[in-house]
Design a protein around this motif. Structure first.
Motif, PDB file in Angstrom:
ATOM      1  N   LEU A 165      31.954  32.301   6.366  1.00  0.00           N
ATOM      2  CA  LEU A 165      30.903  32.043   7.363  1.00  0.00           C
ATOM      3  C   LEU A 165      31.474  32.041   8.788  1.00  0.00           C
ATOM      4  CD1 LEU A 165      28.871  29.282   5.502  1.00  0.00           C
ATOM      5  CD2 LEU A 165      28.157  31.651   5.943  1.00  0.00           C
ATOM      6  N   TYR A 166      32.693  31.519   8.925  1.00  0.00           N
ATOM      7  CA  TYR A 166      33.365  31.523  10.236  1.00  0.00           C
ATOM      8  C   TYR A 166      33.546  32.968  10.713  1.00  0.00           C
ATOM      9  CZ  TYR A 166      36.915  30.403  13.804  1.00  0.00           C
ATOM     10  OH  TYR A 166      37.620  30.275  14.974  1.00  0.00           O
ATOM     11  N   ASP A 167      33.971  33.844   9.759  1.00  0.00           N
ATOM     12  CA  ASP A 167      34.156  35.256  10.105  1.00  0.00           C
ATOM     13  C   ASP A 167      32.818  35.938  10.377  1.00  0.00           C
ATOM     14  OD1 ASP A 167      36.863  34.916   9.743  1.00  0.00           O
ATOM     15  OD2 ASP A 167      36.849  35.616   7.654  1.00  0.00           O
ATOM     16  N   LYS A 168      31.798  35.566   9.604  1.00  0.00           N
ATOM     17  CA  LYS A 168      30.468  36.128   9.822  1.00  0.00           C
ATOM     18  C   LYS A 168      29.935  35.762  11.215  1.00  0.00           C
ATOM     19  CE  LYS A 168      29.292  38.058   5.773  1.00  0.00           C
ATOM     20  NZ  LYS A 168      28.826  39.465   5.659  1.00  0.00           N
ATOM     21  N   TYR A 169      30.215  34.510  11.609  1.00  0.00           N
ATOM     22  CA  TYR A 169      29.800  34.047  12.957  1.00  0.00           C
ATOM     23  C   TYR A 169      30.385  34.962  14.024  1.00  0.00           C
ATOM     24  CZ  TYR A 169      29.769  31.142  17.185  1.00  0.00           C
ATOM     25  OH  TYR A 169      29.612  30.688  18.467  1.00  0.00           O
ATOM     26  N   ARG A 170      31.694  35.228  13.905  1.00  0.00           N
ATOM     27  CA  ARG A 170      32.347  36.094  14.885  1.00  0.00           C
ATOM     28  C   ARG A 170      31.731  37.499  14.839  1.00  0.00           C
ATOM     29  NH1 ARG A 170      37.536  35.999  17.091  1.00  0.00           N
ATOM     30  NH2 ARG A 170      38.202  34.388  15.602  1.00  0.00           N
ATOM     31  N   GLY A 171      31.490  37.999  13.617  1.00  0.00           N
ATOM     32  CA  GLY A 171      30.947  39.348  13.467  1.00  0.00           C
ATOM     33  C   GLY A 171      29.574  39.491  14.086  1.00  0.00           C
ATOM     34  N   VAL A 172      28.729  38.460  13.912  1.00  0.00           N
ATOM     35  CA  VAL A 172      27.376  38.497  14.485  1.00  0.00           C
ATOM     36  C   VAL A 172      27.446  38.666  16.004  1.00  0.00           C
ATOM     37  CG1 VAL A 172      25.355  37.064  14.976  1.00  0.00           C
ATOM     38  CG2 VAL A 172      26.219  37.236  12.639  1.00  0.00           C
ATOM     39  N   ILE A 173      28.311  37.889  16.650  1.00  0.00           N
ATOM     40  CA  ILE A 173      28.404  37.939  18.114  1.00  0.00           C
ATOM     41  C   ILE A 173      29.020  39.256  18.558  1.00  0.00           C
ATOM     42  CG2 ILE A 173      29.470  36.860  20.127  1.00  0.00           C
ATOM     43  CD1 ILE A 173      29.170  34.168  18.739  1.00  0.00           C
ATOM     44  N   ASP A 174      30.065  39.705  17.859  1.00  0.00           N
ATOM     45  CA  ASP A 174      30.701  40.976  18.223  1.00  0.00           C
ATOM     46  C   ASP A 174      29.711  42.130  18.108  1.00  0.00           C
ATOM     47  OD1 ASP A 174      33.041  39.689  18.688  1.00  0.00           O
ATOM     48  OD2 ASP A 174      34.088  40.371  16.882  1.00  0.00           O
ATOM     49  N   ASP A 175      28.946  42.143  17.019  1.00  0.00           N
ATOM     50  CA  ASP A 175      27.983  43.232  16.819  1.00  0.00           C
ATOM     51  C   ASP A 175      26.925  43.241  17.922  1.00  0.00           C
ATOM     52  OD1 ASP A 175      29.316  43.976  14.581  1.00  0.00           O
ATOM     53  OD2 ASP A 175      27.965  42.964  13.163  1.00  0.00           O
ATOM     54  N   TYR A 176      26.455  42.065  18.269  1.00  0.00           N
ATOM     55  CA  TYR A 176      25.425  41.987  19.317  1.00  0.00           C
ATOM     56  C   TYR A 176      25.981  42.522  20.643  1.00  0.00           C
ATOM     57  CZ  TYR A 176      21.893  40.065  22.441  1.00  0.00           C
ATOM     58  OH  TYR A 176      20.915  39.928  23.389  1.00  0.00           O
ATOM     59  N   ASN A 177      27.222  42.138  20.950  1.00  0.00           N
ATOM     60  CA  ASN A 177      27.834  42.605  22.197  1.00  0.00           C
ATOM     61  C   ASN A 177      28.037  44.118  22.187  1.00  0.00           C
ATOM     62  OD1 ASN A 177      28.017  40.147  23.562  1.00  0.00           O
ATOM     63  ND2 ASN A 177      29.944  39.597  22.556  1.00  0.00           N
ATOM     64  N   LYS A 178      28.458  44.661  21.063  1.00  0.00           N
ATOM     65  CA  LYS A 178      28.734  46.094  20.990  1.00  0.00           C
ATOM     66  C   LYS A 178      27.450  46.917  20.967  1.00  0.00           C
ATOM     67  CE  LYS A 178      33.017  45.569  18.314  1.00  0.00           C
ATOM     68  NZ  LYS A 178      33.628  45.766  16.966  1.00  0.00           N
ATOM     69  N   GLN A 179      26.482  46.462  20.183  1.00  0.00           N
ATOM     70  CA  GLN A 179      25.308  47.286  19.941  1.00  0.00           C
ATOM     71  C   GLN A 179      24.185  47.076  20.961  1.00  0.00           C
ATOM     72  OE1 GLN A 179      24.222  46.343  15.898  1.00  0.00           O
ATOM     73  NE2 GLN A 179      26.274  46.862  15.123  1.00  0.00           N
ATOM     74  N   THR A 180      24.175  45.915  21.582  1.00  0.00           N
ATOM     75  CA  THR A 180      23.051  45.615  22.486  1.00  0.00           C
ATOM     76  C   THR A 180      23.505  45.409  23.939  1.00  0.00           C
ATOM     77  OG1 THR A 180      21.902  44.547  20.650  1.00  0.00           O
ATOM     78  CG2 THR A 180      21.093  44.076  22.883  1.00  0.00           C
ATOM     79  N   VAL A 181      24.487  44.516  24.128  1.00  0.00           N
ATOM     80  CA  VAL A 181      24.862  44.120  25.496  1.00  0.00           C
ATOM     81  C   VAL A 181      25.535  45.268  26.239  1.00  0.00           C
ATOM     82  CG1 VAL A 181      26.251  42.531  26.860  1.00  0.00           C
ATOM     83  CG2 VAL A 181      25.049  41.702  24.836  1.00  0.00           C
ATOM     84  N   LEU A 182      26.583  45.835  25.664  1.00  0.00           N
ATOM     85  CA  LEU A 182      27.328  46.883  26.370  1.00  0.00           C
ATOM     86  C   LEU A 182      26.465  48.101  26.703  1.00  0.00           C
ATOM     87  CD1 LEU A 182      30.967  47.071  24.950  1.00  0.00           C
ATOM     88  CD2 LEU A 182      30.253  46.899  27.326  1.00  0.00           C
ATOM     89  N   PRO A 183      25.706  48.629  25.791  1.00  0.00           N
ATOM     90  CA  PRO A 183      24.867  49.780  26.136  1.00  0.00           C
ATOM     91  C   PRO A 183      23.896  49.476  27.274  1.00  0.00           C
ATOM     92  CG  PRO A 183      25.003  49.549  23.759  1.00  0.00           C
ATOM     93  CD  PRO A 183      25.629  48.320  24.342  1.00  0.00           C
ATOM     94  N   ALA A 184      23.337  48.266  27.274  1.00  0.00           N
ATOM     95  CA  ALA A 184      22.374  47.893  28.322  1.00  0.00           C
ATOM     96  C   ALA A 184      23.039  47.871  29.699  1.00  0.00           C
ATOM     97  CB  ALA A 184      21.772  46.535  28.003  1.00  0.00           C
TER      98      ALA A 184
END
Length: 759
Positions: A82-101
């Motif tokens: 779950l700790y790793d999943k937490y990190r993955g959720v935030i990383d994915d959001y940053n890569k897929q949503t934040v950076l492109p925007a």
């Protein structure tokens, strides 16, 4: 904050009742999809898509799911996953949503997107940290891992900030440039961008300083370097300083409005360096509008601005103070030259007037530039020192052979005389002027010479009743005492005391004469008894007094003997004044003469004609004294005696007779003696006293130090004596040799440049 308290409340409730709720094992493949649904809902809310807000039940279910998956016994404890999943959720959001925007936008629009995404990211991390709170409270501390908040911030820093910060920096600097050029910008936007730099430092300022501040400082230096180059060519010094002052003010506002407070000293330092330090020489020494021109034209506001601009800069005021010193020195030297030229071009009688004018102008100059020091330069010690050094330069110059110490003493004498001498000052003005004169004395190096001249002139004022006010006499002595100590004024104070006592004594003498039946003098006699140590030394002679005067002297001796038996009276006839009646053919006249002159004139009561030799024998005077007396009575303005042969000089073969035909429109005249130049004697006396002072200083130093090198002994001696006078090094060396010959000191047998004190 509302949801936070709900989360806390729910988590505590669940902990107490977990045994009841935990019925079946939850595997990761079952539990995580439920969590993903909650994370997706949070993403949609952040992206402002249609999505209802979280209800407390939803939040509690998400928290409970994570809790249950973490408290299951191995191998069903999924804390690490779950700790790793937490990190993955935030990383994915940053890569897929934040950076492109952010990548899609540029300039100011990119900054707005960055600020928005940073704010969303903080919300995302805060909510996810609550969902996964159980990890933060138990799993993370046990494994010594990064907190959930730190994991979230690190993700943004590594995936978003590192890629975007350079472009953001360029966009911010472009906006700052526009603002410097007078355009309006969104300051709140820049403040939020700066928060992004500070926030990604993980509690430290390193990111802000390295990724933004260093470039800001470099850019600011380049910007103001160009401005300085342009303005220094186009503008006068005052205009340039006004622009520099405005720039510094705006940069301070810039820091207050959106930059970090730690940037202020660095940014202002860069601006000051480019606008003030680099062009300092060109700006301050500008021939037409620099510091000299501002001083010359009395531009006090501009000088104040120059001080304020250069005061914060290390050694920034040094060139300003140096030019101030040069300017004051030049003005003072001009006064000295003006006085010297006037003394050469005018006769001797006007020389004293020129000296008075010089001191008055020096006082005015000092008053003027003290205002500059106090108001323009805020009483800064550097400018006090510059003013002091400037006045020391020209205040110690001679004017037509007359020392500054004598000129100042003469000025004091003039304003302390009856009715203020030639100055004609009021009581209050006299007091203020005396205070200013004492301030000028600080700059005179030969204060002992001033003291001796002052004492000579004070003695004449007091003895011949020319002092205008006893209060002023005591006032200046008080000021001198405060400045130079009691030893400096002890003799002067003693003289004033003597005169006060003498007045009381004269009253007692008058009572004594009126009470005495046998002593009838037929002459009004006033005697002033002086204490030898207080008064200047005067020449004495065994003058053969006329009978009338002898009777007066004896009468006072008898009276004084009734007061004290332990003091011996020595009569100084050279200081005496006589009022005698001269019966001439046309009218009788009162002659005010010295005791010596009176003795000469009274000889003609018993003889119509006397030769020079006869008078010399009868009066028992020296040749020089008699020549001076006869010259005043027969060759001066008032010819009371007729000399044969008629000439302007006195010789031993001359004869004299009473001039019965003498007349004058006045009924009372003062017959002056030819003036004597006492300057040489005063200087000789001071030189003699200096030898004693040097001897005493050398002995005091050696007595305390026992052994001392030559150079150190000389320097300490100069330091000891510099308060009163500037001792000559050659004289100090001579006095050392003299003390060695008198067995006060001895040379070291091994090192001749080392001296020992002989006890």
């Amino acid at each position: 904050m509302y949801y936070y308290f709900i989360a806390e409340f729910c988590s505590r409730s669940l902990e107490k009742s977990h045994l009841i709720m935990l019925k079946d094992i939850i595997v990761l493949e079952e539990g995580w999809p439920f969590m993903e649904a909650g994370v997706t809902k949070l993403h949609r809310i952040l992206e402002e898509l249609p999505e209802p807000a979280f209800e407390s039940v939803q939040y509690m279910n998400l928290y409970t799911t994570i809790y249950n998956m973490c408290v299951q016994k191995p191998p069903h404890d999924f804390s690490q996953q779950l700790y790793d999943k937490y990190r993955g959720v935030i990383d994915d959001y940053n890569k897929q949503t934040v950076l492109p925007a952010i990548r899609k936008k540029h300039g100011e629009y990119m900054l707005r997107e960055l600020v928005k995404r940073w704010a969303n990211h903080k919300v995302l991390v805060r909510w996810l940290s609550r969902f996964f709170d159980y990890l933060d409270r138990y799993f993370v501390p046990r494994r010594n891992l990064l907190t959930l908040n730190s994991v979230g911030l690190t993700s943004f820093r590594d995936l978003v900030y590192q890629e975007i910060q350079s472009n953001a920096k360029d966009a911010v600097l472009e906006l700052i440039h526009k603002e410097r050029e007078g355009e309006q910008i969104d300051r709140s936007l820049l403040k939020n961008v700066i928060d992004v730099y500070c926030g990604n430092g993980m509690g430290e300022m390193v990111k802000y300083e390295e990724d933004f501040e260093s470039f800001l400082l470099q850019d600011s230096a380049s910007y103001y370097s160009r401005k300085a180059s342009k303005w220094s060519q186009e503008d006068s010094c005052p205009d340039y300083m006004r622009k520099a002052e405005e720039c510094l003010k705006l940069e301070k506002e810039r820091v207050t409005n959106y930059l970090h407070s730690t940037t202020e000293p660095k940014l202002l330092g860069k601006v000051q360096n480019e606008l003030l330090v680099v062009v300092a020489k060109q700006l301050i020494e500008n021939e037409h509008s620099g510091c000299r021109a501002l001083l010359r034209d009395d531009k006090m506001d501009d000088l104040s601005r120059m001080y304020k601009l250069y005061h914060p800069i290390l050694q920034g005021l040094d060139p300003v103070a140096d030019l101030f010193k040069q300017h004051v020195t030049a003005e003072g030297n001009a006064l000295i030259k003006q006085a010297a030229d006037a003394a050469i071009n005018q006769d001797a009688s006007a020389g004293g007037v020129q000296d008075q004018v010089l001191v008055r102008k020096e006082i005015e100059l000092h008053d003027k530039y003290m205002v500059y020091v106090d108001e323009c330069f805020q009483k800064h010690s550097l400018f006090h020192k510059a003013l002091k050094e400037a006045f020391e330069v020209f205040c110690n110059k001679t004017v037509a052979g007359v020392s500054s110490a004598e000129i100042l003493a003469t000025y004091c004498d003039n304003i302390l005389k009856t009715r203020g001498g030639s100055e004609k000052l009021s009581e209050e003005a006299t007091e203020i002027t005396l205070e200013k004169v004492v301030k000028l004395l600080v700059y005179i190096s030969d204060k002992d010479l001033f003291a001796e001249f002052y004492r000579k002139k004070q003695a004449r004022r007091l003895l011949f009743d020319r002092s205008g006010n006893d209060e002023h006499e005591r006032s200046i002595l008080t000021k001198l005492k405060e400045l130079l100590g009691g030893q400096f004024t002890s003799k002067m104070e003693g003289m004033v005391t003597d005169i006060t006592l003498a007045k009381e004594q004269q009253t007692n003498f008058a009572d004594y004469l009126s009470a005495s039946m046998t002593t009838k003098l037929g002459i009004d006699l006033t005697v002033t008894v002086l204490t030898t140590g207080f008064w200047p030394s005067y020449k004495t002679s065994d003058l053969n007094l006329p009978t009338e005067m002898v009777n007066c002297v004896e009468a006072f001796k008898t009276f004084y003997g009734t007061i004290t038996k332990h003091r011996r009276l020595s009569w100084i006839y050279s200081l005496g004044t006589c009022h005698i009646s001269g019966k001439f053919d046309k009218k009788s006249m009162e002659l005010v003469v010295s005791t010596y002159q009176a003795a000469v004139l009274l000889l003609f009561n018993n003889a119509e004609r006397l030769s020079y030799t006869e008078m010399l024998e009868q009066l028992n005077l020296s040749h020089e004294d008699l020549v001076r007396l006869l010259h005043s009575l027969s060759c001066g303005k008032y010819k009371i005696l007729i000399k044969e042969p008629m000439s302007r000089t006195i010789s031993k073969t001359d004869t004299f007779e009473f001039n019965s035909k003498f007349t004058d429109k006045m009924r009372r005249i003062r017959v002056p003696l030819p003036p004597m130049d006492e300057r040489k004697k005063v200087v000789e006396d001071v030189d003699k006293d200096r030898r004693y002072a040097i001897d005493a200083a050398l002995v005091r130093i050696m007595k305390s130090r026992k052994v001392l090198g030559h150079q150190q002994l000389v320097s300490e001696c100069v330091e000891h004596l510099s308060k009163m006078f500037k001792p000559d090094i050659k004289m100090i060396k001579k006095r050392i040799e003299d003390l060695i010959s008198r067995d006060y000191l001895e040379r070291d047998s091994e090192n001749p440049n080392t001296f020992k004190y002989v006890a």
